[in-house]
Design an enzyme around this catalytic site. Structure first.
Site, PDB file in Angstrom:
ATOM      1  N   LYS A  64       0.869  -1.315  -0.039  1.00  0.00           N
ATOM      2  CA  LYS A  64      -0.068  -0.007  -0.335  1.00  0.00           C
ATOM      3  C   LYS A  64       0.943   1.305   0.086  1.00  0.00           C
ATOM      4  O   LYS A  64       0.640   2.104  -0.520  1.00  0.00           O
ATOM      5  CB  LYS A  64      -0.910  -0.101   1.106  1.00  0.00           C
ATOM      6  CG  LYS A  64      -1.941  -1.137   1.085  1.00  0.00           C
ATOM      7  CD  LYS A  64      -2.778  -1.378   2.325  1.00  0.00           C
ATOM      8  CE  LYS A  64      -3.758  -2.710   1.891  1.00  0.00           C
ATOM      9  NZ  LYS A  64      -4.573  -3.098   3.378  1.00  0.00           N
ATOM     10  N   VAL A 259       0.084  -8.621   6.751  1.00  0.00           N
ATOM     11  CA  VAL A 259      -0.242  -9.692   7.332  1.00  0.00           C
ATOM     12  C   VAL A 259       0.617 -10.995   7.022  1.00  0.00           C
ATOM     13  O   VAL A 259       0.761 -11.870   7.658  1.00  0.00           O
ATOM     14  CB  VAL A 259      -1.730 -10.179   7.340  1.00  0.00           C
ATOM     15  CG1 VAL A 259      -2.797  -9.148   7.943  1.00  0.00           C
ATOM     16  CG2 VAL A 259      -2.026 -10.195   5.759  1.00  0.00           C
TER      17      VAL A 259
HETATM   18  N1  GLU Z   1      -4.456  -9.369   1.661  1.00  0.00           N
HETATM   19  C1  GLU Z   1      -4.837  -8.949   2.871  1.00  0.00           C
HETATM   20  C2  GLU Z   1      -6.297  -8.233   3.015  1.00  0.00           C
HETATM   21  O1  GLU Z   1      -6.547  -7.455   2.017  1.00  0.00           O
HETATM   22  C3  GLU Z   1      -3.851  -7.739   3.555  1.00  0.00           C
HETATM   23  C4  GLU Z   1      -4.135  -7.335   4.787  1.00  0.00           C
HETATM   24  C5  GLU Z   1      -2.837  -6.817   5.479  1.00  0.00           C
HETATM   25  O2  GLU Z   1      -1.663  -6.991   5.031  1.00  0.00           O
HETATM   26  O3  GLU Z   1      -2.758  -6.039   6.435  1.00  0.00           O
HETATM   27  O4  GLU Z   1      -7.230  -8.736   3.547  1.00  0.00           O
END
Ligand code: GLU
Length: 306
Positions: A64, A259
């Site tokens: 992001k 995550v």
């Molecule tokens: N792929 C995860 C989601 O969009 C990313 C969340 C994260 O890394 O905090 O649910």
């Protein structure tokens, strides 16, 4: 730096047992929670690493930060008409605020905000593949490594389990805050989350944010200094969902967690640090990764609040 990095890992190692590996997709659930790595890249562009610093992991929400930099490059300040820059105080995939705030997500580092940013990056051209290629080209150049790629198995699983992210996207679409079709946008979003990088690659890739938007090794302006400053401020206040206050309290550096267990932290004027350990605290931030960064900051005095 290497002894300092080793000390940070030694301090953090017991925390691996405290967290829980993300298990919403099999590819993340099977990662060994004992893994722990850290890397630092300073003004000379040399990357120092310790522990499992060469092993690629799923960068997930750390992506992001890079899509934000690219969308700001494309749209400038107009991006802020579609996404805010306030901490959300809620989970990464929360939908409640979106209703009261009329489809404008709180910030670009929570899922709905990142989905809007990805839509902006895809733009009127409507080409999701081109947006992901632009992201990969950016990250490869910054990491000095042409091998950075999307793990397509992870991307496919993200899509299979992506009902919540699709809901967020449809909700924003209903408020007119998504230009491209929902499937086009979330398809790109799932692939950006699935980019795999090592701590070494990530630390090198984040370096420009520690030096006013310039690559200190080459002098190249990656983004204007005011933009690097703003990206850092958004990372400081919003980089760990409802755990952002705790991270600022303990580490005191702009950072972004994912995550997959990675954390990218920026020490302005010093360098970029990437830590990785897959077991997460309740808010989705790597427990041992955050502890390693805390130990490193204690030792170096790099908190922006010192
Ligand atoms: N792929 C995860 C989601 O969009 C990313 C969340 C994260 O890394 O905090 O649910």
């Amino acid at each position: 730096m290497t002894p300092i990095l080793n000390e940070a890992l030694a301090a953090a190692a017991p925390l691996r047992a405290v967290g829980k590996v993300a298990d919403y997709i099999p590819a993340l659930a099977r990662v060994d929670p004992a893994r722990l790595g850290i890397a630092f890249c300073g003004a000379d562009g040399i990357v120092h690493g310790a522990g499992d610093c060469d092993e690629p992991f799923s960068i997930q929400s750390i992506s992001k930060v890079f899509t934000l930099a690219l969308a700001l490059q494309k749209l400038g300040m107009r991006l802020w008409e579609r996404v805010g820059r306030e901490p959300s105080g809620s989970a990464f995939n929360s939908i409640v605020q979106l209703e009261s705030e009329k489809g404008i997500p709180r910030n670009p580092l929570i899922n709905p905000g990142a989905i809007v940013v990805t839509d902006a990056l895809i733009g009127a051209e409507g080409d999701a593949d081109a947006a992901i290629e632009a992201l990969l080209a950016f990250v490869r150049e910054r990491a000095r490594d042409a091998g950075v790629a999307v793990d397509e198995e992870v991307a496919a699983s993200e899509s299979e389990t992506g009902s919540r992210n699709r809901s967020l996207a449809w909700f924003m679409k209903s408020f007119g805050n998504l230009d491209n079709p929902v499937e086009t946008v979330v398809g790109a979003y799932f692939r950006q989350c699935a980019v795999a990088m090592s701590c070494r690659q990530l630390a090198r890739a984040g370096l420009f944010l520690a030096f006013d938007g310039r690559d200190p090794q080459t002098g190249l302006e990656v983004c204007p200094s005011h933009r690097a400053r703003r990206i850092n401020s958004v990372m400081m206040l919003c980089g760990h969902y409802d755990n952002s206050g705790e991270f600022a309290f303990r580490v005191g550096l702009p950072g972004k967690s994912g995550v997959g267990g990675g954390i990218l932290a920026i020490a302005p004027g010093h360098g970029a640090i990437a830590a990785w350990s897959p077991a997460l605290n309740e808010a989705g931030t790597s427990a041992a990764g955050a502890a390693a960064l805390e130990a490193l900051v204690e030792r170096t005095g790099w908190s922006v609040f010192f």
